[in-house]
Design an enzyme around this catalytic site. Structure first.
Site, PDB file in Angstrom:
ATOM      1  N   SER A 179       0.804  -1.244   0.000  1.00 45.83           N
ATOM      2  CA  SER A 179       0.000   0.000   0.000  1.00 45.83           C
ATOM      3  C   SER A 179       0.823   1.273   0.000  1.00 45.83           C
ATOM      4  CB  SER A 179      -0.939   0.024   1.202  1.00 45.83           C
ATOM      5  OG  SER A 179      -2.118  -0.655   0.889  1.00 45.83           O
ATOM      6  N   TYR A 210      -4.027   3.117   7.787  1.00 50.90           N
ATOM      7  CA  TYR A 210      -5.275   2.343   7.884  1.00 50.90           C
ATOM      8  C   TYR A 210      -6.173   2.908   8.985  1.00 50.90           C
ATOM      9  CZ  TYR A 210      -1.986  -0.847   5.600  1.00 50.90           C
ATOM     10  OH  TYR A 210      -1.036  -1.390   4.802  1.00 50.90           O
ATOM     11  N   TYR A 259      -3.362  -2.103 -10.547  1.00 53.33           N
ATOM     12  CA  TYR A 259      -3.321  -1.971  -9.081  1.00 53.33           C
ATOM     13  C   TYR A 259      -2.388  -3.020  -8.460  1.00 53.33           C
ATOM     14  CZ  TYR A 259      -4.821  -2.300  -4.242  1.00 53.33           C
ATOM     15  OH  TYR A 259      -4.822  -2.370  -2.872  1.00 53.33           O
ATOM     16  N   VAL A 300       1.088  -3.647   3.775  1.00 50.87           N
ATOM     17  CA  VAL A 300       1.042  -4.965   4.443  1.00 50.87           C
ATOM     18  C   VAL A 300       2.308  -5.792   4.203  1.00 50.87           C
ATOM     19  CG1 VAL A 300      -1.484  -5.170   4.589  1.00 50.87           C
ATOM     20  CG2 VAL A 300      -0.282  -6.069   2.583  1.00 50.87           C
ATOM     21  N   LYS A 336       0.381   3.409  -2.904  1.00 48.14           N
ATOM     22  CA  LYS A 336      -0.755   4.345  -3.021  1.00 48.14           C
ATOM     23  C   LYS A 336      -0.267   5.797  -2.926  1.00 48.14           C
ATOM     24  CE  LYS A 336      -4.312   1.060  -1.240  1.00 48.14           C
ATOM     25  NZ  LYS A 336      -3.687  -0.243  -1.193  1.00 48.14           N
TER      26      LYS A 336
HETATM   27  N1  GLN Z   1      -2.090  -5.260  -2.200  1.00 47.79           N
HETATM   28  C1  GLN Z   1      -2.745  -5.144  -0.931  1.00 47.79           C
HETATM   29  C2  GLN Z   1      -4.251  -5.295  -1.095  1.00 47.79           C
HETATM   30  O1  GLN Z   1      -4.794  -4.814  -2.030  1.00 47.79           O
HETATM   31  C3  GLN Z   1      -2.384  -3.841  -0.324  1.00 47.79           C
HETATM   32  C4  GLN Z   1      -2.985  -3.691   1.011  1.00 47.79           C
HETATM   33  C5  GLN Z   1      -2.153  -2.931   1.967  1.00 47.79           C
HETATM   34  O2  GLN Z   1      -0.925  -2.883   1.910  1.00 47.79           O
HETATM   35  N2  GLN Z   1      -2.863  -2.397   2.924  1.00 47.79           N
HETATM   36  O3  GLN Z   1      -4.934  -5.879  -0.300  1.00 47.79           O
END
Ligand code: GLN
Length: 304
Positions: free
Chosen positions: A63, A240, A188, A258, A66
């Site tokens: 993530s 988060y 993505y 994650v 992002k």
């Molecule tokens: N690739 C992970 C997902 O889409 C990314 C989630 C994350 O790092 N919070 O679930």
């Protein structure tokens, strides 16, 4: 500030905690990563690097991507982006579907999965191969060419991306995705599968610590306003559903993934990145969160 001594002190203090927590295993390729890794790096605006442990071992940024896709989507769309994505903390897990129904397919913020799917859609419209464009940005920010996305991790996530697919089709049903869902999901998953190390990531966020100007070259990549908005979103939504607690205990703009990485920045001063794959239930690196808490406590540096 003797950052090197400080990082060594933090590493020593955290030894009993490293290895605790749960490695993300819902992406099969990530399940095999050892929870024993710990690395941390600080990169100052003048380019000075301080690093400990596994700070030069590449890991799956997940993530944290992002952040980079938000930089690019804002470059493409400017403030029009905010008609398609909100900027409120979601108060829900990063992969939750429930808010989308109530809020007509406008994701709460760009750092939950639903929001990042809209960012990926913006990049699919603008670029023939969006993942190459995102990798190119990470190379520019890190100052070297040896950054790639891991095809095995991307495929592993794509093969099991049922929840993200559900979200994407749902958003599409409200008219908030322009491109075919499979194309958006491919992009993505490839963005999430980019691999970087702590030094790369700490250097990358010096862009935001330097208010949108790349410190290495003096090139402005983001307007002052856009850099301010991204930093604000990192503080309020970057970790988060634990962003409130993170602001309380760390007090820096930050973004987690994650894969166990967390990037943070001290405005006007430095980028920081910590990596340790064992996650707390929130999805944030357990040792990484504590390391950043020690960092701001010991340095007295936070935005407050
Ligand atoms: N690739 C992970 C997902 O889409 C990314 C989630 C994350 O790092 N919070 O679930």
């Amino acid at each position: 500030m003797d950052y090197q001594a400080l990082l060594e002190q933090i590493h020593d203090q955290l030894r009993p905690v490293i290895g605790q927590g749960q490695v993300a295993n819902y992406i099969p390729e990530l399940a095999g990563v050892s929870p024993q890794h710990f690395g941390m790096a600080v990169v100052q605006l003048d380019g000075t690097v301080h690093a400990v442990g596994d700070a030069r071992v590449p890991f799956s940024i997940q993530s944290i991507s992002k952040l980079f896709t938000l930089v690019m989507a804002l470059q493409c769309e400017g403030d029009a982006l905010w008609q398609r994505v909100g900027r409120e903390p979601s108060g829900n897990p990063f992969n939750s579907l429930v808010q989308l129904e109530r809020e007509s397919g406008i994701p709460r913020n760009p750092f939950i999965n639903a929001g990042a799917l809209v960012l990926a859609d913006v990049l699919c419209t603008r670029y023939a191969v969006p993942e190459t464009a995102v990798v190119d940005l990470t190379r520019k920010l890190a100052g070297h060419e040896d950054i790639h996305y891991n095809r095995r991790v991307a495929k592993s996530e794509r093969d099991t991306a049922h929840r993200n697919a559900a979200m994407a089709y749902f958003i599409k049903s409200f008219g908030n995705l322009r491109n075919p869902v499979p194309q958006v999901l491919d992009a993505y998953c490839r963005h999430c599968a980019i691999e970087m190390n702590c030094v790369d990531l700490a250097r990358a966020v010096t862009l935001l610590a330097h208010h949108g100007v790349l410190p290495r070259t003096g090139e402005r990549l983001l307007s002052l306003g856009a850099a301010k908005r991204i930093n604000a979103l990192m503080l309020t939504c970057g970790t988060y559903d634990a962003a409130g607690d993170f602001a309380f205990s760390v007090g820096l703009p930050a973004k987690s993934g994650v894969g166990g990485g967390i990037v943070a920045l001290v405005p006007g001063e430095c980028g920081v990145c910590v990596w340790s794959p064992g996650l707390a239930p929130s999805g944030n690196s357990l040792a990484g969160s504590l390391a950043l808490e020690h960092f701001t406590t010991l340095t007295g540096r936070s935005i407050f």
